[in-house]
Design an enzyme around this catalytic site. Structure first.
Site: not given
Ligand code: PAF
Length: 286
Positions: A34-35, A37, A40, A64, A151, A179
């Site tokens: 999310g969040a 930008h 994404h 994570q 990347q 980006v």
């Molecule tokens: O890159 C991310 O935003 C996260 O590490 C991912 C790949 C969505 C896994 O939670």
């Protein structure tokens, strides 16, 4: 855009969407926290170009984040994210609650050995176990043909490519370019944490990479010299606290002694409480 919150609903929605799109249709997954930008949205755009059905996910994955990291304050902007994804052409959005993804008692994890301890994995113990586990789960829920990643998270890309290879997952990892804002700052959800002053300080990261790129264009190939040049450039911004500068093979993440086309030059630094990363792949044979 349909929004699905349970695994069962998402599985069904993916199957239906594929069925509706035709026998040979392809499905893309854009996993995010999310969040949203422009970085994404560039993944969604690439997914739209390549696949018939585009699924995305928004899940701030607790697994994570380390105990002292920013899980609790990670930006959560769900309504805004939905509007952006919908406008960009996402068909299916998976947005599960943590209990849906990690029911009590779950004890199975995916660990990509060695690679998970390099670069960001060295500074964030357990981070890539969390990433590999959640991405594996998302892959099993959505069954995409292609999954799109940025990347900017170069070590994440290496870890996930190894996971797909080692577990024979029938999924292609597509990697899209970083980006950047007009002034060069790599787009990141964490840029929202920066004060205007810190944002200016953060530009030292891309400046250091540009400086290294220039030295490569001038003919420098020694990783040690280029690393020192990046460190010197970064040290001009005293507010920055360096985490790492690494010059590595992009697949193994093992240190390179000299750069060739494709070599990864990656760095991470703290600006106040915010840890930022950036990188470049050497474009030309020096
Ligand atoms: O890159 C991310 O935003 C996260 O590490 C991912 C790949 C969505 C896994 O939670």
């Amino acid at each position: 855009m349909r929004i699905l919150t349970t695994i069962q609903e998402m599985r069904l929605a993916c199957r239906q969407a594929r069925h509706n799109a035709g026998a040979d249709s392809s499905l893309a997954l854009v996993p995010t926290m999310g969040a949203i930008h422009q970085g994404h949205l560039s993944l969604v755009e690439a997914a739209r170009e390549e696949c018939d059905v585009v699924a995305a996910s928004i899940f701030v994955n607790p697994l994570q984040f380390g105990p002292t990291e920013d899980f609790a304050r990670y930006p959560r902007t769900f309504d805004d994210d939905c509007a952006k994804f919908s406008a960009a052409g996402v068909d299916l959005l998976f947005a599960p609650a943590p209990e849906e993804m990690y029911p009590a008692g779950a004890t199975t994890f995916v660990e990509v050995a060695k690679l998970s301890e390099r670069l960001d994995g060295a500074s964030r113990p357990g981070h890539f176990r969390g990433v590999a586990t959640v991405v594996n789960k998302l892959f099993h829920i959505v069954s995409p043909d292609v999954a799109f990643f940025g990347q900017k998270d170069a070590s994440q890309v290496a870890v996930l490519q190894a996971m797909v290879r080692d577990l024979n997952l029938p999924i292609r990892i597509a990697v899209c370019p970083i980006v950047r804002e007009a002034d060069g700052l790599a787009m990141s959800s964490r840029n929202r944490y920066l004060s205007p002053e810190q944002r200016t300080q953060a530009l030292a990261l891309c400046r250091a990479l540009r400086h290294v790129e220039e030295r490569i264009h001038q003919g420098e190939t020694s990783a040690a010299i280029l690393r020192a040049a990046a460190a010197e450039e970064l040290s001009r911004e005293p507010a920055l606290r360096l985490d790492y500068i690494e010059i590595v093979d992009p697949n193994t993440l093992e240190p390179a002694t000299s750069v060739v086309a494709g070599t990864l030059i990656a760095l991470a630094a703290w600006v106040g409480e915010t840890r930022l990363i950036d990188n470049l792949r050497v474009a030309l044979a020096p």
